[in-house]
Design an enzyme around this catalytic site. Structure first.
Site, PDB file in Angstrom:
ATOM      1  N   ASP A  45      21.053 -25.041  45.394  1.00  0.00           N
ATOM      2  CA  ASP A  45      19.615 -24.815  45.205  1.00  0.00           C
ATOM      3  C   ASP A  45      19.346 -23.319  44.993  1.00  0.00           C
ATOM      4  OD1 ASP A  45      20.026 -23.995  47.804  1.00  0.00           O
ATOM      5  OD2 ASP A  45      18.402 -25.172  48.673  1.00  0.00           O
ATOM      6  N   SER A  46      20.429 -22.519  45.005  1.00  0.00           N
ATOM      7  CA  SER A  46      20.331 -21.120  44.559  1.00  0.00           C
ATOM      8  C   SER A  46      19.814 -21.071  43.129  1.00  0.00           C
ATOM      9  CB  SER A  46      21.694 -20.428  44.650  1.00  0.00           C
ATOM     10  OG  SER A  46      22.702 -21.197  44.038  1.00  0.00           O
ATOM     11  N   ASP A  84      23.344 -29.687  46.265  1.00  0.00           N
ATOM     12  CA  ASP A  84      22.450 -29.365  47.379  1.00  0.00           C
ATOM     13  C   ASP A  84      21.272 -30.324  47.449  1.00  0.00           C
ATOM     14  OD1 ASP A  84      23.232 -27.292  49.040  1.00  0.00           O
ATOM     15  OD2 ASP A  84      22.571 -25.734  47.636  1.00  0.00           O
ATOM     16  N   LYS A 114      25.141 -31.734  49.837  1.00  0.00           N
ATOM     17  CA  LYS A 114      25.214 -30.678  50.853  1.00  0.00           C
ATOM     18  C   LYS A 114      23.825 -30.468  51.444  1.00  0.00           C
ATOM     19  CE  LYS A 114      25.794 -26.000  49.879  1.00  0.00           C
ATOM     20  NZ  LYS A 114      24.622 -25.428  50.580  1.00  0.00           N
ATOM     21  N   GLU A 116      21.591 -28.242  54.761  1.00  0.00           N
ATOM     22  CA  GLU A 116      21.632 -27.125  55.703  1.00  0.00           C
ATOM     23  C   GLU A 116      21.220 -27.562  57.108  1.00  0.00           C
ATOM     24  OE1 GLU A 116      19.171 -23.966  54.172  1.00  0.00           O
ATOM     25  OE2 GLU A 116      20.236 -23.909  52.260  1.00  0.00           O
ATOM     26  N   GLU A 183      27.877 -19.518  55.966  1.00  0.00           N
ATOM     27  CA  GLU A 183      27.305 -18.432  55.157  1.00  0.00           C
ATOM     28  C   GLU A 183      26.895 -17.255  56.045  1.00  0.00           C
ATOM     29  OE1 GLU A 183      24.350 -19.600  52.269  1.00  0.00           O
ATOM     30  OE2 GLU A 183      23.956 -17.513  51.718  1.00  0.00           O
TER      31      GLU A 183
HETATM   32  O1  KIV Z   1      22.738 -22.741  46.948  1.00  0.00           O
HETATM   33  C1  KIV Z   1      23.870 -22.210  46.933  1.00  0.00           C
HETATM   34  O2  KIV Z   1      24.342 -21.679  45.924  1.00  0.00           O
HETATM   35  C2  KIV Z   1      24.637 -22.238  48.174  1.00  0.00           C
HETATM   36  C3  KIV Z   1      25.886 -21.422  48.254  1.00  0.00           C
HETATM   37  C4  KIV Z   1      25.593 -19.980  48.266  1.00  0.00           C
HETATM   38  C5  KIV Z   1      26.735 -21.827  49.379  1.00  0.00           C
HETATM   39  O3  KIV Z   1      24.254 -22.902  49.093  1.00  0.00           O
END
Ligand code: KIV
Length: 278
Positions: A45-46, A84, A114, A116, A183
């Site tokens: 989600d980056s 994510d 994934k 959090e 992280e």
């Molecule tokens: O969203 C993302 O790119 C991430 C990584 C930095 C682990 O969660």
């Protein structure tokens, strides 16, 4: 060639082989990182920051993730695809989380999801895993909690915070997570967690003792040279290449050096199409 499974990734830990993971958000980059031999691709989600230009990841939607995941999936033939779960798609209830995880698998063609959080998301992870969907955990700096954490800062510096993160990691493993991203945590803590867990840890800004590493592909490739955190190793400075290339193109168009006859078609019989064919 079949894509790598979470079981194969877990075997790498027992075989002392490090896991390489990188983000990708589109077909072109997915094809390239897959060809380069990366083990895992994360549609992170980056993308809220590096693709959509926001200051954080909070505005990313499930629709965004499904769309980018579908694009990335088409470029992969070997790497494992994890995606994510964006903010507010798994926090409300385990049932809603399962529905959203299911969309990422069915529509986004992901192999795992994934999410959090520590102990508090363990029941949600259990629910998703019970439905047959592998889950990757993510603790330490959890960017979706940026407003609670007060910024993108190293987590787990104090002893008490370290103990809490270790308990979080154990709770994720207990709930059935297949891997855990660590992280921005001190390397000593990452070492402790990696040694205690049976499942692999994937570090970003978490030192040398994790079972694998992840970087955002735009950072690894140096597409935005303004971003220079301590944890980053850049393998290229593509921002410079892009600027140089596009500036040359603009100059060529302006002074008439491009296009030339070489780039043009004619109405004569011996067309460029025929020349290419014979
Ligand atoms: O969203 C993302 O790119 C991430 C990584 C930095 C682990 O969660």
């Amino acid at each position: 060639m079949a894509q790598i499974t979470v079981l194969e990734l877990q075997k790498k830990k027992t075989g002392n082989q490090k896991i390489s993971m990188v983000t990708a958000y589109d077909y072109t980059m997915a094809r390239l990182v897959d060809q380069a031999g990366v083990d895992m691709v994360l549609v992170g989600d980056s993308l809220g920051m590096v693709i959509q230009g926001d200051d954080n990841t909070l505005s990313v939607t499930i629709e965004d993730m499904v769309y980018h995941s579908r694009c990335v999936a088409k470029g992969l033939s070997n790497a494992h695809l994890t995606v994510d779960m964006p903010f507010m798609t798994y926090q409300v209830s385990p049932e809603i989380a399962l529905q959203n995880a299911g969309r990422l698998i069915q529509e986004g063609k992901a192999q795992s999801v994934k999410l959090e959080g520590g102990e508090q998301v363990a029941p949600t992870i259990k629910k998703i895993v019970q439905a047959g969907i592998p889950v990757v955990g993510h603790i330490g700096l959890t960017p979706q909690s940026v407003h609670v954490l007060g910024g993108f800062k190293v987590q787990g510096k104090a002893q008490e915070a370290q103990e809490k993160l270790l308990l979080d990691a154990l709770a994720l493993e207990d709930a059935g997570a297949s891997l855990v991203v660590l992280e921005l945590v001190p390397k000593e803590l990452a070492k402790r967690i990696s040694e205690r867990l049976h499942i692999p840890t994937i570090g970003i800004g978490a030192g040398v003792h994790c079972d694998g590493q992840v970087l955002v592909c735009n950072d690894l490739l140096g597409l935005d040279l303004r971003f220079k955190p301590r944890f980053l190793k850049r393998y290229a400075t593509l921002e410079e290449n892009v600027l140089e290339s596009v500036r040359s193109y603009v100059r060529d168009v302006q002074d008439g050096s491009f296009p030339t006859d070489k780039h043009s078609f004619t109405s004569e019989r011996k067309s460029s199409k025929l020349r290419r064919l014979y």
